[in-house]
Enzyme design. Structure first.
Site, PDB file in Angstrom:
ATOM      1  CG  PHE A 139      -2.005   1.003   1.188  1.00 22.17           C
ATOM      2  CD1 PHE A 139      -3.129   0.789   0.416  1.00 22.17           C
ATOM      3  CD2 PHE A 139      -1.903   2.182   1.906  1.00 22.17           C
ATOM      4  CE1 PHE A 139      -4.144   1.727   0.371  1.00 22.17           C
ATOM      5  CE2 PHE A 139      -2.912   3.133   1.858  1.00 22.17           C
ATOM      6  CZ  PHE A 139      -4.042   2.901   1.083  1.00 22.17           C
ATOM      7  CG  ASP A 215      -0.293  -2.631   6.755  1.00 22.19           C
ATOM      8  OD1 ASP A 215      -1.415  -2.938   7.199  1.00 22.19           O
ATOM      9  OD2 ASP A 215      -0.106  -1.624   6.054  1.00 22.19           O
ATOM     10  CE1 TYR A 240      -9.422   2.668   6.820  1.00 23.22           C
ATOM     11  CE2 TYR A 240      -8.611   3.854   8.730  1.00 23.22           C
ATOM     12  CZ  TYR A 240      -8.420   3.370   7.447  1.00 23.22           C
ATOM     13  OH  TYR A 240      -7.225   3.583   6.805  1.00 23.22           O
ATOM     14  CE  LYS A 241      -7.987  -0.964   5.237  1.00 19.72           C
ATOM     15  NZ  LYS A 241      -8.544  -0.186   4.129  1.00 19.72           N
ATOM     16  NE  ARG A 389      -9.782  -2.850  -2.833  1.00 17.70           N
ATOM     17  CZ  ARG A 389      -9.214  -2.306  -1.761  1.00 17.70           C
ATOM     18  NH1 ARG A 389      -8.086  -2.803  -1.291  1.00 17.70           N
ATOM     19  NH2 ARG A 389      -9.770  -1.265  -1.161  1.00 17.70           N
TER      20      ARG A 389
END
Length: 419
Positions: A139, A215, A240-241, A389
């Protein structure tokens, strides 16, 4: 059979029956009622970017304003807020990270927490260990943080270019050596959804005398994680995922207990000091994981994830992972039946042991397709150059929702191909 028949004919009927059966037999199906669902969102396929809110969170936020913030005011710092970063960190560690108490802290953003722990690891390295190993497909935040620290500290970055099997233990072994200070990788690839072999890579890094930082943004809350069992050194993740903490919810950092007294984090602030209210003339780090705090904790930002952790703990991570595998398997089945005939390719491993909780599909027209899908209440996300996705949050997603969303992908793609 034509493409239209594929979408509307026997294959769609069979898939509908299968989705109905899977939803009927899903032991976690009742948890969907805990989430805020709207009629104008037909299929939410982006839970790996932002989780749905819980109904309980609406009540939690109102209660917090009236009964805690409004009633206790500044007294609430002495009555719990000061301990919130480590108390909630311990809970995240226990419920989703496989981490004993005293090793996880909630603070900052993922970017800031990554910076702290990478800098701490690099600065701790013995003389001569001045290289960090990472991969070119991670990322952007991870790569950008590394570039900045390399410029600050004179560190050399050794880049792994992932092959068809992603970042393998063999590739890491070929990249590390007696100059390696740290290996930084993501457990789940944010593009493809491929799951990296955390135990094997961690062993390789340790055999080379390096620390490893994982990560876990795309795995925390959807994949069973075993940080303590596999002697991971450091980890960072967002909330927040799959932990449904809401937009901008704070990140968490994990520092193995054996390292805490040896690492000096670079953003020295009053909340990470030994006695914050002493207002001392110089900084003295707190004992334990609290030393990795910097500024005032984001108390309001911690509220929503507490509700989600209640739900995850009740369901249990083994059951959550089983549902994740079932959802991604079904999404791949739908791809094979409805989307592959339209030229869509699968970028995610078919082996469920090698993937997280999102499936990535690829087609040259997907940028335009995703833009149209959003207007129809079907919400995946797009990742350049041509990836769609399908992020499947196990506790809030149904199999029927997956089918409805992917069938609409097929319909929009057909329409645009025929235009």
């Amino acid at each position: 059979m034509s493409s239209t028949d594929t979408v509307t004919g026997h294959d769609r009927s069979t898939l509908t029956e299968l989705a109905t059966s899977l939803d009927r037999d899903d032991p976690l199906a009742h948890h969907r009622d805990a989430f805020v669902q709207r009629d104008d969102v037909r299929a939410y396929l982006d839970g790996n970017s932002l989780g749905r809110p819980l109904h309980a969170t609406r009540d939690s936020l109102a209660s917090f304003v009236d009964d805690v913030w409004g009633a206790r005011l500044i007294r609430a710092w002495d009555e719990g807020w000061m301990d919130a970063p480590t108390e909630l960190g311990d809970r995240i560690g226990r419920v989703v990270l496989g981490a004993a108490a005293g090793q996880t802290v909630v603070a900052d953003s993922t970017t800031v927490m990554l910076y702290k722990l990478v800098r701490a690891a690099v600065d701790h390295a013995p003389a001569g260990r001045d290289e960090v190993v990472a991969d070119t497909e991670n990322f952007p935040t991870d790569r950008f943080v590394l570039e900045g620290i390399a410029a600050e500290r004179g560190v050399t970055l050794r880049w792994i270019t992932p092959g068809p099997d992603g970042v393998t233990a063999d590739a890491v072994e070929a990249a590390v050596g007696d100059r390696t200070a740290l290996v930084l990788l993501s457990q789940v690839d944010y593009r493809s959804g491929r799951l990296t072999d955390l135990p094997a890579v961690t062993r390789v890094a340790h055999d080379a005398g390096a620390l490893v930082l994982w990560d876990v943004c795309h795995s925390a809350g959807s994949v069973e994680i075993t940080l303590d069992a596999h002697e991971v050194d450091l980890a960072v993740g967002c909330t927040y995922k799959y932990l449904n903490g809401g937009p901008g919810a704070p990140a968490f950092g994990y520092v193995a207990k054996r390292l805490q007294s040896r690492l000096a984090q670079p953003v020295q602030g009053w909340m990470g000091s030994a006695d914050p209210f002493a207002m001392g003339e110089s900084y003295v780090a707190a004992d334990g994981v609290r030393r990795f705090l910097s500024g005032t904790p984001p108390i309001v930002g911690m509220l929503a994830m507490r509700d989600m952790l209640d739900l995850v703990e009740h369901a249990g991570m083994p059951a959550v992972r089983a549902k994740s595998i079932a959802l991604t398997t079904f999404a791949i089945d739908v791809h094979d039946a409805l989307l592959a005939p339209l030229g869509v390719s699968l970028a995610t491993p078919r082996d469920p042991a090698l993937r997280g909780s999102h499936v990535t599909l690829e087609h040259p027209d997907f940028r335009r397709v995703v833009a149209e899908l959003w207007t129809r209440g079907v919400i995946p996300d797009f990742r350049p150059p041509q990836g769609l996705r399908v992020g499947l949050s196990p506790l809030s997603t149904s199999f029927a929702e997956v089918l409805d969303g992917l069938a609409e992908v097929a319909s929009v793609l057909q329409e645009q191909q025929q235009a």
